[in-house]
Design an enzyme around this catalytic site. Structure first.
Site, PDB file in Angstrom:
ATOM      1  N   HIS A   9      -7.669  -0.796   3.418  1.00  0.00           N
ATOM      2  CA  HIS A   9      -8.816  -0.719   4.331  1.00  0.00           C
ATOM      3  C   HIS A   9      -9.906  -1.743   4.002  1.00  0.00           C
ATOM      4  O   HIS A   9     -10.849  -1.891   4.762  1.00  0.00           O
ATOM      5  CB  HIS A   9      -9.454   0.675   4.280  1.00  0.00           C
ATOM      6  CG  HIS A   9      -8.538   1.794   4.666  1.00  0.00           C
ATOM      7  ND1 HIS A   9      -7.873   1.836   5.871  1.00  0.00           N
ATOM      8  CD2 HIS A   9      -8.161   2.927   3.994  1.00  0.00           C
ATOM      9  CE1 HIS A   9      -7.137   2.951   5.928  1.00  0.00           C
ATOM     10  NE2 HIS A   9      -7.292   3.622   4.801  1.00  0.00           N
TER      11      HIS A   9
HETATM   12 ZN   LIG Z   1      -4.311   6.892   3.185  1.00  0.00          ZN
END
Ligand SMILES: [Zn+2]
Length: 384
Positions: A146
């Site tokens: 992320h």
């Molecule tokens: Zn995850």
């Protein structure tokens, strides 16, 4: 031959035997007592494979910290400076918090807030370089999918998969596959390579879960395929997606290198997601992609139950080495598991099989129509 960043001996050749890259930094590093990443994961995997007798120490490499120059191949210099400031001061200014999301959104300021992500980045980039001529590397400390160019996101401060894939592009590879098995969409990686025909990013993740991206029709300009699956995803459904969509898509891309993010939060026992895989699904997926390219790097990712993460990732190492997993864990491995502390409800009364087995009971089930539809949709409108 690549020089060992530690200086002493040359690095092992991953064409001879798979290489395991980890670091002791993960053993005592925690995001804080109440954070999902307060649990030991990489050290549990490492201790387990040692206790199983599965790690020849010649296969082990201690991950180096990535240099600033390597980190800046993707990340913003001002953000990198802010991350170092946060570690040095163990605090962030309101401005740095707002701008870079350090100390915000469950991305805490913790003791190794720069060194730990820099080690994950260094390990994963080293993995990419090590397989430049072929071979297999397992680097369970990587997988921070992320992380953004200029900010922290989703417990991730740097994005080691992006840095590794860029390493491969810089080495001249031009057909690369990124496969993300984590319960959360691999948004940072997909966005970094959106519209990049040399990198195909594939992600299976729980629908309607943070970061709420990765819809089935989101193809990122042709470079991505997404499989947002309903809660309760079982092993049979996972196999259906692999066989009927993911493996054909990978074969069609004719990859020179495959990168697998094996975030273990798609397992039934994970506290942050609602999927229902057994670790057999991960092991099968890794075994299935392995023959499809001469270079393979497998990293970790999410996964917040230390028992199930450790058992899953240790089994991936066994798969990569063609080692059969015994039905019952030997006493040394059982001791590793019994020594874990897990301060969640499930940890107060852990079931016996978390200690006495590495392999979960299979979690087969019916293949729901929406899973069949996801597989069909991913193959629609492919160019000839
Ligand atoms: Zn995850």
């Amino acid at each position: 031959m690549i020089a060992n960043p530690g200086g002493a001996s040359p690095l092992p050749d991953p064409r001879v035997a798979p290489v395991y890259i980890a670091s002791e930094i993960y053993r005592h590093s925690t995001y804080g007592g109440l954070h999902p990443l307060s649990v030991p994961r990489v050290s549990t995997c490492t201790d387990l494979i040692r206790a199983m007798g599965w790690l020849d120490e010649a296969q082990y490499v201690e991950a180096p910290m990535a240099s600033d120059a390597h980190i800046l191949r993707f990340h913003d210099p001002d953000y990198l400076a802010a991350l170092k400031r946060a570690e040095a001061r163990q605090a962030v200014t309101a401005e740095d918090r707002d701008k870079y999301r350090i100390g915000a959104d469950s991305n805490p300021v913790y003791r190794e807030v720069f060194r730990r992500p820099a080690t994950s980045a260094g390990g994963t980039m080293l993995a990419a370089r090590l397989v430049s001529d072929g071979g297999i590397v397992h680097c369970p400390g990587g997988g921070t999918h992320h992380g953004r160019r200029d900010r922290a996101s989703g417990f991730c401060y740097l994005n080691d998969p992006v840095l590794a894939l860029l390493t491969w592009l810089d080495l001249g590879l031009d057909r690369i596959v990124y496969l993300d098995l984590d319960a959360h969409h691999g948004d940072g990686v997909q966005d970094a390579f959106a519209g990049e025909p040399r990198v195909l990013t594939l992600s299976i993740h729980e629908a309607a879960r943070w970061p709420f991206t990765g819809a089935a029709d989101d193809r990122a300009g042709g470079s991505a395929r997404n499989f947002p699956v309903p809660a309760g995803l079982n092993d049979t459904e996972h196999r259906h997606l692999m066989r009927h969509a993911i493996l054909p898509l990978i074969a069609r891309h004719r990859p020179q290198a495959i990168f697998v993010q094996s975030g273990a939060d798609s397992l039934l026992e994970d506290p942050l997601a609602k999927l229902a895989l057994s670790n057999n699904a991960y092991w099968e997926a890794v075994a299935a992609v392995r023959p499809l390219a001469p270079r393979l790097v497998v990293v970790g990712g999410g996964g917040y139950n230390p028992y199930t993460v450790g058992r899953c990732w240790a089994g991936i190492w066994a798969v990569l080495n063609d080692i059969p997993v015994p039905d019952r864990t030997p006493p040394a491995a059982e001791s590793v598991l019994r020594a874990l502390v897990y301060n969640r409800a499930a940890g107060r009364n852990p079931p016996d099989h978390w200690f006495t087995t590495l392999r979960d009971a299979p979690r087969e089930g019916p293949v729901r129509p929406e899973i069949e539809r996801l597989a069909e949709q991913a193959l629609e409108e492919l160019p000839a």
